[in-house]
Design a protein around this motif. Structure first.
Motif, PDB file in Angstrom:
ATOM      1  N   ALA A  21     109.036 -49.163  23.370  1.00 51.93           N
ATOM      2  CA  ALA A  21     108.482 -49.234  22.170  1.00 51.93           C
ATOM      3  C   ALA A  21     106.861 -49.114  22.062  1.00 51.93           C
ATOM      4  CB  ALA A  21     108.519 -50.735  21.712  1.00 51.93           C
ATOM      5  N   THR A  22     106.380 -48.114  21.045  1.00 58.30           N
ATOM      6  CA  THR A  22     105.031 -47.795  21.204  1.00 58.30           C
ATOM      7  C   THR A  22     104.529 -48.201  19.639  1.00 58.30           C
ATOM      8  OG1 THR A  22     105.338 -46.135  22.717  1.00 58.30           O
ATOM      9  CG2 THR A  22     103.473 -46.216  21.354  1.00 58.30           C
ATOM     10  N   VAL A  23     103.286 -48.632  19.598  1.00 60.53           N
ATOM     11  CA  VAL A  23     102.759 -48.619  18.116  1.00 60.53           C
ATOM     12  C   VAL A  23     102.405 -47.558  17.666  1.00 60.53           C
ATOM     13  CG1 VAL A  23     100.879 -49.843  16.815  1.00 60.53           C
ATOM     14  CG2 VAL A  23     101.948 -51.254  18.695  1.00 60.53           C
ATOM     15  N   ARG A  73     114.494 -45.356  17.250  1.00 56.63           N
ATOM     16  CA  ARG A  73     114.141 -46.140  15.831  1.00 56.63           C
ATOM     17  C   ARG A  73     112.723 -46.372  15.481  1.00 56.63           C
ATOM     18  NH1 ARG A  73     118.753 -50.849  16.472  1.00 56.63           N
ATOM     19  NH2 ARG A  73     120.571 -49.532  17.277  1.00 56.63           N
ATOM     20  N   LEU A  74     112.583 -46.076  14.318  1.00 58.33           N
ATOM     21  CA  LEU A  74     111.133 -46.529  13.845  1.00 58.33           C
ATOM     22  C   LEU A  74     111.423 -47.739  12.926  1.00 58.33           C
ATOM     23  CD1 LEU A  74     108.416 -45.129  14.080  1.00 58.33           C
ATOM     24  CD2 LEU A  74     109.211 -44.091  11.593  1.00 58.33           C
ATOM     25  N   GLU A  75     110.791 -49.007  13.274  1.00 55.72           N
ATOM     26  CA  GLU A  75     110.780 -49.993  12.758  1.00 55.72           C
ATOM     27  C   GLU A  75     109.331 -50.471  12.500  1.00 55.72           C
ATOM     28  OE1 GLU A  75     113.473 -52.083  12.012  1.00 55.72           O
ATOM     29  OE2 GLU A  75     114.776 -50.717  12.681  1.00 55.72           O
ATOM     30  N   THR A  76     109.224 -51.138  11.269  1.00 54.72           N
ATOM     31  CA  THR A  76     107.921 -51.587  10.666  1.00 54.72           C
ATOM     32  C   THR A  76     108.120 -53.368  10.822  1.00 54.72           C
ATOM     33  OG1 THR A  76     107.417 -49.859   9.422  1.00 54.72           O
ATOM     34  CG2 THR A  76     106.456 -52.008   8.802  1.00 54.72           C
ATOM     35  N   PHE A  77     107.151 -54.085  11.252  1.00 59.86           N
ATOM     36  CA  PHE A  77     107.247 -55.355  11.372  1.00 59.86           C
ATOM     37  C   PHE A  77     105.777 -55.673  10.406  1.00 59.86           C
ATOM     38  CE2 PHE A  77     109.801 -54.078  14.977  1.00 59.86           C
ATOM     39  CZ  PHE A  77     110.862 -55.103  15.168  1.00 59.86           C
ATOM     40  N   GLY A  78     106.093 -57.033   9.546  1.00 58.78           N
ATOM     41  CA  GLY A  78     104.675 -57.429   9.146  1.00 58.78           C
ATOM     42  C   GLY A  78     105.023 -58.700   8.318  1.00 58.78           C
ATOM     43  N   LEU A  97     106.737 -49.618  14.840  1.00 56.03           N
ATOM     44  CA  LEU A  97     106.770 -48.979  16.251  1.00 56.03           C
ATOM     45  C   LEU A  97     107.845 -47.859  16.276  1.00 56.03           C
ATOM     46  CD1 LEU A  97     107.392 -52.786  17.524  1.00 56.03           C
ATOM     47  CD2 LEU A  97     105.520 -51.402  17.656  1.00 56.03           C
ATOM     48  N   LEU A  98     107.577 -46.948  17.187  1.00 57.86           N
ATOM     49  CA  LEU A  98     109.040 -46.028  17.691  1.00 57.86           C
ATOM     50  C   LEU A  98     109.329 -46.820  18.932  1.00 57.86           C
ATOM     51  CD1 LEU A  98     110.367 -43.336  17.490  1.00 57.86           C
ATOM     52  CD2 LEU A  98     108.688 -42.529  18.952  1.00 57.86           C
ATOM     53  N   THR A 127     105.276 -36.930  20.100  1.00 51.72           N
ATOM     54  CA  THR A 127     106.780 -37.564  19.998  1.00 51.72           C
ATOM     55  C   THR A 127     106.998 -37.436  18.629  1.00 51.72           C
ATOM     56  OG1 THR A 127     106.219 -38.953  21.937  1.00 51.72           O
ATOM     57  CG2 THR A 127     108.147 -39.466  20.578  1.00 51.72           C
ATOM     58  N   VAL A 128     108.287 -36.887  18.160  1.00 53.37           N
ATOM     59  CA  VAL A 128     108.677 -36.938  16.626  1.00 53.37           C
ATOM     60  C   VAL A 128     109.065 -38.202  16.370  1.00 53.37           C
ATOM     61  CG1 VAL A 128     110.391 -36.328  15.077  1.00 53.37           C
ATOM     62  CG2 VAL A 128     109.960 -34.608  17.034  1.00 53.37           C
ATOM     63  N   THR A 129     108.383 -38.910  15.050  1.00 52.58           N
ATOM     64  CA  THR A 129     108.861 -40.108  14.482  1.00 52.58           C
ATOM     65  C   THR A 129     109.420 -39.861  13.291  1.00 52.58           C
ATOM     66  OG1 THR A 129     106.467 -40.328  13.465  1.00 52.58           O
ATOM     67  CG2 THR A 129     106.736 -41.266  15.405  1.00 52.58           C
TER      68      THR A 129
END
Length: 137
Positions: A21-23, A73-78, A97-98, A127-129
């Motif tokens: 997982a990368t920001v 997966r691309l996920e947003t947390f907030g 995060l990817l 890296t493709v997001t």
């Protein structure tokens, strides 16, 4: 990423799949900047951090899922600043995060990139997001 690279290198060299997982984006106040990384490896070993503890539990589960199904997966947390404070977090904001699986078969260049980083050589990885190519490629 540099601080967790030794563990990632070991898993990769052993052929053990892991979730990385990368920001990739932040907005407002966040504890970690883009590039911060967390990985879940064999036996559910965790290295790194993407949020200083705010969403690591959810990211752990997501990393296990991407290893199981092989799909990035691309996920947003907030949280809003008010909601974050109410649940005991120190900041609001959002992190995107990817989260992708890494194995020698899926990412054959990972070992060479890790060697370059360890040797202090300049290296760039794209890296493709989003877009027509597979996410995580």
């Amino acid at each position: 990423m540099r601080e967790i690279l030794p563990a990632l290198n070991g898993w990769y060299a052993a052929g053990a799949p892991f979730g990385l997982a990368t920001v990739v984006a932040v907005s407002r106040s966040t504890p970690r900047d883009p590039g911060a990384a967390m990985a879940v490896g064999p036996d559910d070993e965790v290295v790194g951090s993407v949020s200083g503890g705010c969403v690591e539990g959810a990211v752990f589960e997501l990393a296990r899922e991407v290893v199981a199904d092989g799909a990035a997966r691309l996920e947003t947390f907030g949280y809003s600043d008010e909601d974050a404070f109410a649940v005991g977090l120190t900041c609001g904001g959002e992190i995107t995060l990817l989260v992708r699986p890494v194995t020698p078969g899926l990412d054959p260049s990972f070992g060479a990139v890790a060697e370059s980083v360890a040797a202090g050589e300049p290296v760039t990885v794209a890296t493709v997001t989003d877009g027509p190519a597979p996410r995580g490629a």
